[in-house]
Design an enzyme around this catalytic site. Sequence first.
Site, PDB file in Angstrom:
ATOM      1  N   HIS A  46       0.868  -1.088  -0.414  1.00 49.05           N
ATOM      2  CA  HIS A  46      -0.054  -0.401  -0.017  1.00 49.05           C
ATOM      3  C   HIS A  46       0.884   1.122   0.256  1.00 49.05           C
ATOM      4  CE1 HIS A  46      -3.093  -2.833   1.861  1.00 49.05           C
ATOM      5  NE2 HIS A  46      -3.453  -2.594   1.209  1.00 49.05           N
ATOM      6  N   LYS A  70     -18.102  -6.025   9.090  1.00 47.86           N
ATOM      7  CA  LYS A  70     -16.537  -6.153   9.160  1.00 47.86           C
ATOM      8  C   LYS A  70     -15.993  -6.586  10.195  1.00 47.86           C
ATOM      9  CE  LYS A  70     -14.471  -7.444   4.673  1.00 47.86           C
ATOM     10  NZ  LYS A  70     -13.609  -6.846   3.165  1.00 47.86           N
ATOM     11  N   ARG A 119      -1.088  -5.977  -8.468  1.00 44.11           N
ATOM     12  CA  ARG A 119      -0.951  -6.815  -8.024  1.00 44.11           C
ATOM     13  C   ARG A 119      -0.161  -7.905  -9.111  1.00 44.11           C
ATOM     14  NH1 ARG A 119      -2.772  -8.563  -2.046  1.00 44.11           N
ATOM     15  NH2 ARG A 119      -4.900  -8.339  -3.647  1.00 44.11           N
ATOM     16  N   SER A 157      -3.085  -7.773   3.328  1.00 50.32           N
ATOM     17  CA  SER A 157      -3.617  -7.232   4.695  1.00 50.32           C
ATOM     18  C   SER A 157      -4.275  -8.329   5.348  1.00 50.32           C
ATOM     19  CB  SER A 157      -4.976  -6.173   4.542  1.00 50.32           C
ATOM     20  OG  SER A 157      -4.716  -5.420   3.919  1.00 50.32           O
TER      21      SER A 157
END
Length: 194
Positions: A46, A70, A119, A157
């Site tokens: 990030h 969440k 990515r 993450s």
Amino acid sequence: MIGRPFLLHCGAAALLVPRLPHTIQSVVNTVRAIYPGTFDPLTNGHLDLIARGSKIFDHLVVAILNNSEKQPLFSVPERVEMIQETTREFDNVSVSQFDGLLVDFARQQHAQALLRGIRAISDYEYELQMALMNRRLAPELETVFMMPAEQYSYLSSRLIRGVFRLGGSVEGLVPPTVIERLHARASRDRGPEE
Ligand code: PNS
């Protein structure tokens, strides 16, 4: 000094608009971008993208989704603090949070672009869906994709949370402040030792 007027094409009509003085013109032309995400926690991938984004946009807002559905590892205020601490060196980067639609937040912020990282090819499908839905909702917003440095191309993450929980080292993969907070969080969860 007011420069030569220029043609502004506005639908079928073309208007003759006076050119603003150079200094004002550059303020008018500033590009503000939003880098949205969950950032639970911020990774070096990030951070790499923030550094790249800060070079091409005049202002970059790192926007943390406040998702009440969440159960995050770090609260939104903790994530804001960690990102602020880590991005202090960039004077055109700020940190904010949002809920609801990303395009609504981007409009409130007067942003012209959304920044997302890709990515690997596996990211592409989800990112394409999101970008096209956001374009449908807000055609004036452009999504810009950037690739992080290859050494971070496998980082996420979720992977960081998983490896840390099982006792693995995440050194070099997340900023030092995140490591400190991961340890603080783990010792808080373990409770006082007998
Ligand atoms: O870091 P993430 O989890 O990949 O980020 C996903 C995020 C926050 C960019 C995305 O879930 C989002 O924009 N949520 C806000 C709700 C929204 O606008 N949904 C419609 C876009 S498809």
